[in-house]
Design an enzyme around this catalytic site. Structure first.
Site, short mmCIF file in Angstrom:
data_model
loop_
_atom_site.label_atom_id
_atom_site.label_comp_id
_atom_site.label_asym_id
_atom_site.label_seq_id
_atom_site.Cartn_x
_atom_site.Cartn_y
_atom_site.Cartn_z
N CYS A 2 0.80 -1.18 0.00
CA CYS A 2 0.00 0.00 0.00
C CYS A 2 0.86 1.26 0.00
O CYS A 2 0.93 1.92 -1.01
CB CYS A 2 -0.98 0.00 1.14
SG CYS A 2 -2.39 1.00 0.66
N ARG A 27 -4.51 5.47 2.92
CA ARG A 27 -4.59 4.52 1.81
C ARG A 27 -5.10 3.15 2.24
O ARG A 27 -5.45 2.33 1.41
CB ARG A 27 -3.21 4.38 1.15
CG ARG A 27 -2.70 5.68 0.56
CD ARG A 27 -1.26 5.56 0.12
NE ARG A 27 -1.13 4.70 -1.03
CZ ARG A 27 -1.14 5.11 -2.30
NH1 ARG A 27 -1.30 6.38 -2.56
NH2 ARG A 27 -0.99 4.27 -3.29
N TRP A 75 -1.05 -3.66 2.66
CA TRP A 75 -2.42 -4.13 2.43
C TRP A 75 -2.28 -5.51 1.81
O TRP A 75 -1.73 -5.65 0.72
CB TRP A 75 -3.15 -3.17 1.50
CG TRP A 75 -4.61 -3.46 1.28
CD1 TRP A 75 -5.66 -3.08 2.06
CD2 TRP A 75 -5.18 -4.18 0.17
NE1 TRP A 75 -6.84 -3.51 1.51
CE2 TRP A 75 -6.57 -4.19 0.35
CE3 TRP A 75 -4.63 -4.82 -0.96
CZ2 TRP A 75 -7.45 -4.81 -0.54
CZ3 TRP A 75 -5.49 -5.43 -1.84
CH2 TRP A 75 -6.88 -5.42 -1.64
N ASN A 101 5.28 -2.66 -3.26
CA ASN A 101 3.88 -2.63 -3.67
C ASN A 101 3.78 -3.35 -5.01
O ASN A 101 4.63 -3.14 -5.88
CB ASN A 101 3.39 -1.18 -3.86
CG ASN A 101 3.16 -0.48 -2.55
OD1 ASN A 101 3.12 -1.10 -1.49
ND2 ASN A 101 3.02 0.83 -2.61
N GLY A 102 2.72 -4.12 -5.20
CA GLY A 102 2.54 -4.83 -6.45
C GLY A 102 2.39 -6.32 -6.22
O GLY A 102 2.23 -6.79 -5.08
N GLU A 482 -23.93 4.29 -6.68
CA GLU A 482 -22.90 4.97 -5.89
C GLU A 482 -23.32 5.10 -4.43
O GLU A 482 -22.49 4.94 -3.52
CB GLU A 482 -22.62 6.35 -6.51
CG GLU A 482 -21.63 7.20 -5.74
CD GLU A 482 -20.24 6.61 -5.63
OE1 GLU A 482 -19.45 7.16 -4.83
OE2 GLU A 482 -19.94 5.62 -6.33
N LYS A 486 -21.16 3.54 -1.33
CA LYS A 486 -20.67 4.31 -0.18
C LYS A 486 -21.06 3.65 1.13
O LYS A 486 -20.26 3.56 2.06
CB LYS A 486 -21.22 5.75 -0.22
CG LYS A 486 -20.59 6.62 -1.26
CD LYS A 486 -19.19 7.04 -0.91
CE LYS A 486 -18.10 6.58 -1.78
NZ LYS A 486 -18.12 5.95 -3.00
N GLU A 489 -19.12 0.32 1.68
CA GLU A 489 -17.69 0.55 1.86
C GLU A 489 -17.34 0.92 3.30
O GLU A 489 -16.37 0.43 3.86
CB GLU A 489 -17.20 1.67 0.95
CG GLU A 489 -16.95 1.28 -0.48
CD GLU A 489 -16.43 2.46 -1.30
OE1 GLU A 489 -15.51 2.26 -2.11
OE2 GLU A 489 -16.96 3.57 -1.15
N HIS A 505 -38.15 -7.41 -10.68
CA HIS A 505 -37.52 -8.58 -11.28
C HIS A 505 -36.55 -9.26 -10.32
O HIS A 505 -35.59 -9.90 -10.75
CB HIS A 505 -36.80 -8.18 -12.57
CG HIS A 505 -37.72 -7.64 -13.62
ND1 HIS A 505 -38.45 -8.45 -14.46
CD2 HIS A 505 -38.07 -6.36 -13.93
CE1 HIS A 505 -39.19 -7.70 -15.26
NE2 HIS A 505 -38.97 -6.42 -14.97
N LYS A 604 -6.99 2.96 -0.82
CA LYS A 604 -7.39 4.14 -1.58
C LYS A 604 -7.06 3.97 -3.06
O LYS A 604 -7.87 4.30 -3.93
CB LYS A 604 -6.68 5.38 -1.03
CG LYS A 604 -7.04 6.68 -1.75
CD LYS A 604 -8.52 7.00 -1.61
CE LYS A 604 -8.89 8.30 -2.29
NZ LYS A 604 -10.35 8.50 -2.31
#
Length: 609
Positions: A2, A27, A75, A101-102, A482, A486, A489, A505, A604
């Site tokens: 992260c 993040r 992370w 990172n990666g 959205e 939110k 999350e 439906h 993030k």
């Protein structure tokens, strides 16, 4: 992944790195650690699972001074969150420390090879193979050993490396995961995000993919992975310490929600000429003929940016009469998409570093599309990969759950749609009226924000629920998606967004007295249909929260709670209707005791697939 930060120079590197890690907390992470050299030039590692306060406790157990250190907030990707999997990682002889990172895609093959050659692993991470590979060839020198390692690994990396055989330098390497170098008076910095060192310097050098930097206190040398030396001038970043502070707000997310009158204004500032009925977009001005000839637009993004892209689809198709497809970036390159010569791909990303979106851009380029970018971070990978593009100018967004970036993205897409419509049809009418309405949006957002205490009261009534349903139609269907995103999350409540007409439906089966249903019920072409949907929910004892236009006396007779927003044109309604949903999610999460700015398991900027 992260957060990454490194420093070498005259100051106490431990303090610099810890300050940098604190700036990167937003993040999201599950553990943290640092590596440094003590006064005898022995390599030391301190790390801890959990929050940065746990790492601070370990560091404070003894007085530590050093002029070089690297630090990381992790992370988890490979290996569960725990002490042994926290970065930094070392080789068998504790001569090399790596933070990364990666994702190393061939780490299993490399690890099998290393184990067969008597290397002992102490973690479950993919990162540790880098340390062992470098350690295996350390007699060739730290730089040569790293170059040999990079030639063997497949995947993405933004990594920092220190070794006690050359204890005055940090080596950085990038491929697909962001790194930039800060040039300071009392030393040099390297990080995955400029927020980590903006308090010390604003002069930066951006590393590109497959580039390496050798960083010393008074010198920075840059090379490609093929060992070709190159020079790159530093740039000034437009970021201040004040912009990444809370400024009296309890959370960054709340601060960023309340910044939206300004961030929306910044998204259109300098881009409209009302008296001439014109939109100016300097970032794409030089390629306007290419854009004018487009026969299809492909929008690709992830998460909140994908929802903004859906609104873009409505805008471009209605105003420009150009067919649009909105693609999840994570799926785009895996389904053999049809890309034609006169297609334009628009990649949307707040951070400009989203790995899936970057990969989709590269795939579209390979197939012949013209690639544009819409992002927030100047100098980011997407800004550099795009052939042209538009910055949204929302300012730093620290909260993991995106708010002001979403509304700024919608504003930029609105401007882009008007710009393209005018190019394709010089007689396109009504631009002055649309621009005049756009200029009213910041004040209208202020009016919605003044209802914050009312929204808090609604949140108190529903904060104990386990499920929510969000429904909208037309331009407000993406807003329903959205709003649901939110809530899930940051509060960890299960929430789903649907087109209101789709309720019958499937989702209608879930509705009872314990299922709150949030309707975006503004007066537009589908208003009567929305009222019918509300009646269907009420008939099944559902509790209804509505977002409606002011002076709608009809709606409050049909719902349990209503949040009023000022009226605007349908193209801009999403910018207003999403604000109450952001505040509702925020207050519910706070009432439930959730970590609003750093929700569990989320980062993030998603810089790995």
């Amino acid at each position: 992944m992260c957060g990454i930060i490194g420093y070498v120079g005259k100051n106490n590197a431990i303090r610099v790195v810890m300050n940098g890690l604190k700036k990167l907390e937003y993040r999201g992470y599950d553990s943290a650690g640092i590596a440094y050299f003590d006064s005898s030039n022995f390599l030391k590692i301190v790390k801890a699972p959990g929050r940065l306060t746990e790492l601070e406790k370990e560091i404070n157990k003894s007085s530590i001074l050093s002029n070089i250190a690297i630090g990381h907030t992790r992370w988890a990707t490979h290996g569960k969150p725990c002490l042994k999997n926290a970065h930094p990682h070392t080789d068998c002889k504790n001569r090399v420390a790596v933070i990364h990172n990666g994702i190393i895609e061939n780490f299993s093959i490399l690890k099998d090879y290393l184990v067969r050659n008597n290397h002992k692993f102490s973690s479950d991470t993919d990162t540790e193979v880098i340390a062992h590979l470098v350690g295996e060839n350390l007699e060739r020198g730290i730089e040569e050993s790293l170059f040999m390692t990079l030639s063997r690994i497949i995947g993405t990396y933004g990594l920092l490396l220190i070794s006690n055989i050359e204890h005055r330098k940090i080596i950085a390497a990038r491929n697909g995961s962001p790194l930039l170098i800060g040039i300071g008076k009392d030393g040099n910095y390297v990080a995955s995000d400029p927020a980590a060192f903006v308090g010390y310097t604003r002069d930066v050098i951006y590393l590109k993919d497959r580039e390496v930097a050798i960083i010393e206190a008074d010198n920075v040398e840059t090379k490609t992975v093929n060992k070709r030396v190159f020079k790159r001038k530093s740039e000034k970043i437009d970021l201040t310490v004040e912009e990444i502070e809370k400024n009296g707000f309890e959370h960054f997310m709340l601060k960023e929600i309340f910044e939206q009158p300004n961030s929306v204004k910044n998204a259109y500032r300098g881009r409209i000429v009302k008296e001439k009925g014109m939109v100016r977009l300097g970032g794409i001005q030089n390629v306007k003929e290419k854009i004018k000839c487009c026969e299809r637009i492909i929008i690709t993004a992830c998460g909140t940016s994908w929802h903004a892209g859906l609104i873009g689809e409505y805008l471009f198709e209605e105003l420009c009469r150009v067919p649009v497809e909105v693609e999840y970036a994570s799926e785009f390159r895996y389904r053999n998409p049809i890309v034609r010569k006169n297609d334009i791909l628009i990649a949307i990303s707040q951070s400009g570093e989203t790995a899936d979106t970057l990969a989709a851009m590269k795939e579209a380029k390979r197939r012949g599309a013209y690639v544009l970018g819409i992002c927030n971070v100047v100098g980011s990978s997407i800004a550099r990969e795009a052939e042209a593009g538009i910055y949204i100018h929302a300012g730093p967004e620290i909260g993991v759950a995106s708010t002001k970036a979403f509304t700024a993205q919608v504003i930029v897409l609105f401007l882009f749609a008007i710009y393209l419509a005018k190019m394709k049809n010089s007689k396109f009418a009504g631009v002055k009226r649309l621009i005049s309405e756009l200029e009213t949006i910041p004040d209208k957002i202020e009016k919605i924000l003044s209802k914050n205490s009312k929204i808090l009261e609604i949140a108190r009534k529903f904060s104990d629920r386990s499920n929510f349903l969000y429904l909208g139609r037309g331009y407000n269907f993406p807003v329903a998606l959205e709003g649901a995103l939110k809530l899930k999350e940051i509060s960890y409540i299960h929430a789903e967004g649907y087109p209101a007409a789709e309720m019958k439906h499937g989702p209608i089966a879930l509705i009872d007295e314990d299922m709150p249903v949030v309707f975006i019920a503004v007066k537009d072409g589908t208003y009567s249909k929305i009222l019918n949907n509300i009646e269907e929910v009420k008939a099944r004892k559902g509790r209804v929260i509505a977002v409606a236009f002011e002076n709608d006396e009809q709606i409050e007779k049909k719902v349990d709670e209503v949040i009023y927003i000022p009226e605007t044109v349908k193209y801009l309604t999403p910018v207003l209707s999403v604000i109450p949903l952001q505040l509702l999610a925020y207050h519910i999460a706070v009432l439930r005791g959730c970590n609003v700015d750093q929700p569990r398991n989320l980062a993030k900027s998603v810089t790995v697939e």
